[in-house]
Design a protein around this motif. Structure first.
Motif, PDB file in Angstrom:
ATOM      1  N   SER A  20      74.185   9.065  47.320  1.00 45.57           N
ATOM      2  CA  SER A  20      72.924   9.697  47.686  1.00 45.57           C
ATOM      3  C   SER A  20      71.738   9.000  47.043  1.00 45.57           C
ATOM      4  O   SER A  20      70.698   8.800  47.672  1.00 45.57           O
ATOM      5  N   ALA A  21      71.895   8.601  45.785  1.00 46.77           N
ATOM      6  CA  ALA A  21      70.777   8.016  45.043  1.00 46.77           C
ATOM      7  C   ALA A  21      70.618   6.525  45.280  1.00 46.77           C
ATOM      8  O   ALA A  21      69.498   6.021  45.366  1.00 46.77           O
ATOM      9  N   PHE A  22      71.730   5.781  45.381  1.00 46.89           N
ATOM     10  CA  PHE A  22      71.679   4.324  45.370  1.00 46.89           C
ATOM     11  C   PHE A  22      72.090   3.660  46.679  1.00 46.89           C
ATOM     12  O   PHE A  22      72.038   2.442  46.796  1.00 46.89           O
ATOM     13  N   GLY A  23      72.516   4.428  47.669  1.00 43.55           N
ATOM     14  CA  GLY A  23      73.085   3.829  48.873  1.00 43.55           C
ATOM     15  C   GLY A  23      74.597   3.741  48.742  1.00 43.55           C
ATOM     16  O   GLY A  23      75.171   3.990  47.681  1.00 43.55           O
ATOM     17  N   LYS A  24      75.269   3.372  49.818  1.00 36.80           N
ATOM     18  CA  LYS A  24      76.724   3.383  49.838  1.00 36.80           C
ATOM     19  C   LYS A  24      77.312   2.411  48.820  1.00 36.80           C
ATOM     20  O   LYS A  24      76.976   1.229  48.807  1.00 36.80           O
ATOM     21  N   LEU A  25      78.210   2.932  47.977  1.00 32.36           N
ATOM     22  CA  LEU A  25      78.853   2.150  46.932  1.00 32.36           C
ATOM     23  C   LEU A  25      80.354   2.400  46.949  1.00 32.36           C
ATOM     24  O   LEU A  25      80.806   3.486  47.317  1.00 32.36           O
ATOM     25  N   ASP A  26      81.100   1.404  46.523  1.00 32.11           N
ATOM     26  CA  ASP A  26      82.545   1.552  46.338  1.00 32.11           C
ATOM     27  C   ASP A  26      82.779   1.724  44.838  1.00 32.11           C
ATOM     28  O   ASP A  26      82.579   0.791  44.065  1.00 32.11           O
ATOM     29  N   PRO A  56      85.456   4.305  31.857  1.00 34.63           N
ATOM     30  CA  PRO A  56      85.655   2.997  32.509  1.00 34.63           C
ATOM     31  C   PRO A  56      85.686   3.144  34.032  1.00 34.63           C
ATOM     32  O   PRO A  56      86.348   4.029  34.570  1.00 34.63           O
ATOM     33  N   HIS A  57      84.973   2.269  34.720  1.00 33.04           N
ATOM     34  CA  HIS A  57      84.983   2.274  36.183  1.00 33.04           C
ATOM     35  C   HIS A  57      84.329   0.996  36.689  1.00 33.04           C
ATOM     36  O   HIS A  57      83.759   0.211  35.921  1.00 33.04           O
ATOM     37  N   SER A  58      84.418   0.787  37.997  1.00 36.83           N
ATOM     38  CA  SER A  58      83.786  -0.363  38.638  1.00 36.83           C
ATOM     39  C   SER A  58      82.954   0.116  39.815  1.00 36.83           C
ATOM     40  O   SER A  58      83.246   1.144  40.430  1.00 36.83           O
ATOM     41  N   VAL A  59      81.893  -0.648  40.128  1.00 30.86           N
ATOM     42  CA  VAL A  59      80.978  -0.319  41.218  1.00 30.86           C
ATOM     43  C   VAL A  59      80.773  -1.577  42.056  1.00 30.86           C
ATOM     44  O   VAL A  59      80.575  -2.666  41.509  1.00 30.86           O
ATOM     45  N   ALA A  60      80.835  -1.444  43.380  1.00 34.94           N
ATOM     46  CA  ALA A  60      80.584  -2.583  44.261  1.00 34.94           C
ATOM     47  C   ALA A  60      79.672  -2.150  45.400  1.00 34.94           C
ATOM     48  O   ALA A  60      79.879  -1.106  46.020  1.00 34.94           O
ATOM     49  N   ASP A  65      77.793  -2.616  53.873  1.00 32.85           N
ATOM     50  CA  ASP A  65      77.297  -1.274  53.592  1.00 32.85           C
ATOM     51  C   ASP A  65      75.786  -1.240  53.363  1.00 32.85           C
ATOM     52  O   ASP A  65      75.240  -0.193  52.983  1.00 32.85           O
ATOM     53  N   ILE A  66      75.112  -2.375  53.581  1.00 25.69           N
ATOM     54  CA  ILE A  66      73.668  -2.444  53.372  1.00 25.69           C
ATOM     55  C   ILE A  66      72.986  -2.361  54.732  1.00 25.69           C
ATOM     56  O   ILE A  66      73.077  -3.300  55.530  1.00 25.69           O
ATOM     57  N   GLN A 106      69.474  -4.675  48.116  1.00 24.37           N
ATOM     58  CA  GLN A 106      69.632  -5.219  49.458  1.00 24.37           C
ATOM     59  C   GLN A 106      70.599  -6.391  49.535  1.00 24.37           C
ATOM     60  O   GLN A 106      70.785  -6.963  50.610  1.00 24.37           O
ATOM     61  N   ARG A 107      71.196  -6.764  48.414  1.00 32.10           N
ATOM     62  CA  ARG A 107      72.212  -7.809  48.415  1.00 32.10           C
ATOM     63  C   ARG A 107      73.436  -7.300  47.667  1.00 32.10           C
ATOM     64  O   ARG A 107      73.328  -6.457  46.767  1.00 32.10           O
ATOM     65  N   PRO A 108      74.611  -7.810  48.008  1.00 37.25           N
ATOM     66  CA  PRO A 108      75.835  -7.323  47.358  1.00 37.25           C
ATOM     67  C   PRO A 108      75.780  -7.524  45.843  1.00 37.25           C
ATOM     68  O   PRO A 108      75.191  -8.483  45.343  1.00 37.25           O
TER      69      PRO A 108
END
Length: 311
Positions: A20-26, A56-60, A65-66, A106-108
Motif C-alpha cells: 500500500s505504501a511503496f507499491g508492489k513488492l516481493d 530478517p527478511h528480503s524485499v524485491a 511490477d512497476i 521506478q526501477r527494480p
C-alpha cells in the motif's frame, strides 16, 4: 501516500501495508511464523517517514511490477541497528549502523536484511531533488557514512529525524525535510565529483535547469526563487549560468518561448488561444509575449501559427 498505523505487524500484515505504501513488492522472511515488524510513521506534506524494527527478511521490486506512468518516488534508507544490503542500477552496497543510501521506486531494486534490524526509510517525490535521470542513476545504491566527509554532518541529522519522528508534522516539518533532502544531494555530489557529469558545479547548473523546467508556469520564477529552492546563494546561481555563457533570466525566457512555440505548432492545441498557451508558461502579458517571440523567432506568434498550419 497512505500512512501506515503505528503498530506491530506480522509478515502478511507487513506485506499488505508495504504494498500500500511503496507499491508492489516481493517480501520473503526466513522465519515467516515468528517474523514481526515494529513500525512508527509520520507524514509531512508528501514526505513519509517509516521507522522500522524488523526480523530478517528480503524485499524485491521487480520490473514487471512497476506500472507505466507511475509517479516517481525516491526512498532514503538509514541503517540505525543491524545491517542490510541494497542493490539497484547494477550496484550493491552494504549499510551498517550510521550508513544511508538512496534508491528509486521506478526501477527494480533488492534489499536484504540478514538479521534483526532497525532502519528509517524516507519516501519522497523524485522531483524534490531536481536531478537529471543520469545524475539520479549515478547516486543510487551508494553508501554515505556518518564517519566520512559530509556524511558526518548529514547522517546525524537523519538520525535525529528518526528519534523525533513523532513531532514531524505541519508546514515547518515539510520545510525541514525538504532542506535536509536537498542538502543530501550536496553530500552525494561531494562523493561523486570524480565522475563525469557529476562534479558539484555541473550539478548545480543541472539542478537549476530541472527546477526551471518544472516551474515554468510560475510567473514569479526567477533567480531568487531558484536559489532558495536549491539552497544556494543568488550569486552562486548567476556564476554557474555565466559559466555556460548565459544568464538565469535569458535561460528562463528561452525555455518559455520554446514551449510556447511547440504548443502553437501542436494540432491538438489549435483551438487554444495564444494567451492561454502563454499563460501556461507563466507569461500573462500578450504584448510582451508577442515582442519576445518576434525577437527570438523573427515572426509573431500568430504569424508563426498561421504559417505552420498553412504548410
Amino acid at each position: 501516500m497512505p500512512q501506515l498505523p503505528a503498530s506491530h505487524l506480522d509478515l502478511n500484515e507487513w506485506k499488505i501495508a508495504s504494498n500500500s505504501a511503496f507499491g508492489k513488492l516481493d517480501i520473503e522472511a526466513s522465519d515467516p511464523e515468528s517474523f514481526q515488524v515494529e513500525l512508527k510513521t509520520a507524514t509531512a506534506g508528501d514526505v513519509s517517514l517509516f521507522d522500522m524494527r524488523t526480523g530478517p527478511h528480503s524485499v524485491a521490486r521487480r520490473a514487471e511490477d512497476i506500472p507505466a506512468g507511475d509517479v516517481p518516488y525516491c526512498k532514503l534508507s538509514l541503517q540505525i541497528q543491524g545491517s542490510s544490503v541494497m542493490r539497484q542500477d547494477g550496484r550493491e552496497c552494504q549499510l551498517n549502523p550510521g550508513d544511508l543510501a538512496l534508491y528509486v521506486t521506478q526501477r527494480p531494486y533488492e534489499l536484504e536484511y540478514s538479521q534483526e534490524q532497525h532502519s528509517l526509510v524516507v519516501l519522497f517525490p523524485q522531483s524534490y531533488l531536481h536531478l537529471t535521470p543520469f545524475q539520479l542513476e549515478s547516486i543510487t545504491a551508494r553508501t554515505v557514512s556518518r564517519t566520512d566527509g559530509l556524511g558526518r554532518v548529514m547522517v546525524p541529522l537523519f538520525e535525529q529525524l528518526a528519534e523525533n519522528i513523532e513531532v514531524l508534522e505541519g508546514p515547518h516539518a515539510v520545510a525541514l525535510l525538504q532542506s535536509a533532502l536537498n542538502m543530501l544531494v550536496t553530500v552525494f555530489a561531494s562523493e561523486l565529483d570524480s565522475q563525469p557529469g557529476m562534479n558539484s558545479e555541473n550539478l548545480l547548473f543541472e539542478q537549476a535547469q530541472q527546477y526551471i523546467e518544472q516551474n515554468l508556469s510560475d510567473p514569479e520564477l526567477g533567480p531568487q526563487t531558484i536559489a532558495d529552492a536549491l539552497f544556494v546563494s543568488v550569486r552562486q546561481l548567476h556564476a554557474r549560468f555565466a559559466a555556460q555563457k548565459t544568464t538565469v533570466g535569458v535561460f528562463i525566457r528561452t525555455q518559455r518561448l520554446e514551449h510556447i512555440r511547440e504548443d502553437l505548432a501542436n494540432p491538438l492545441m489549435k483551438s487554444e488561444s495564444i494567451s492561454t498557451i502563454s499563460a501556461r508558461y507563466g507569461l500573462h502579458d500578450a504584448s510582451q509575449v508577442s515582442r519576445a517571440f518576434k525577437t527570438e523567432f523573427r515572426e509573431s506568434p500568430s504569424a508563426f501559427r498561421a504559417r505552420v498550419f498553412q504548410s
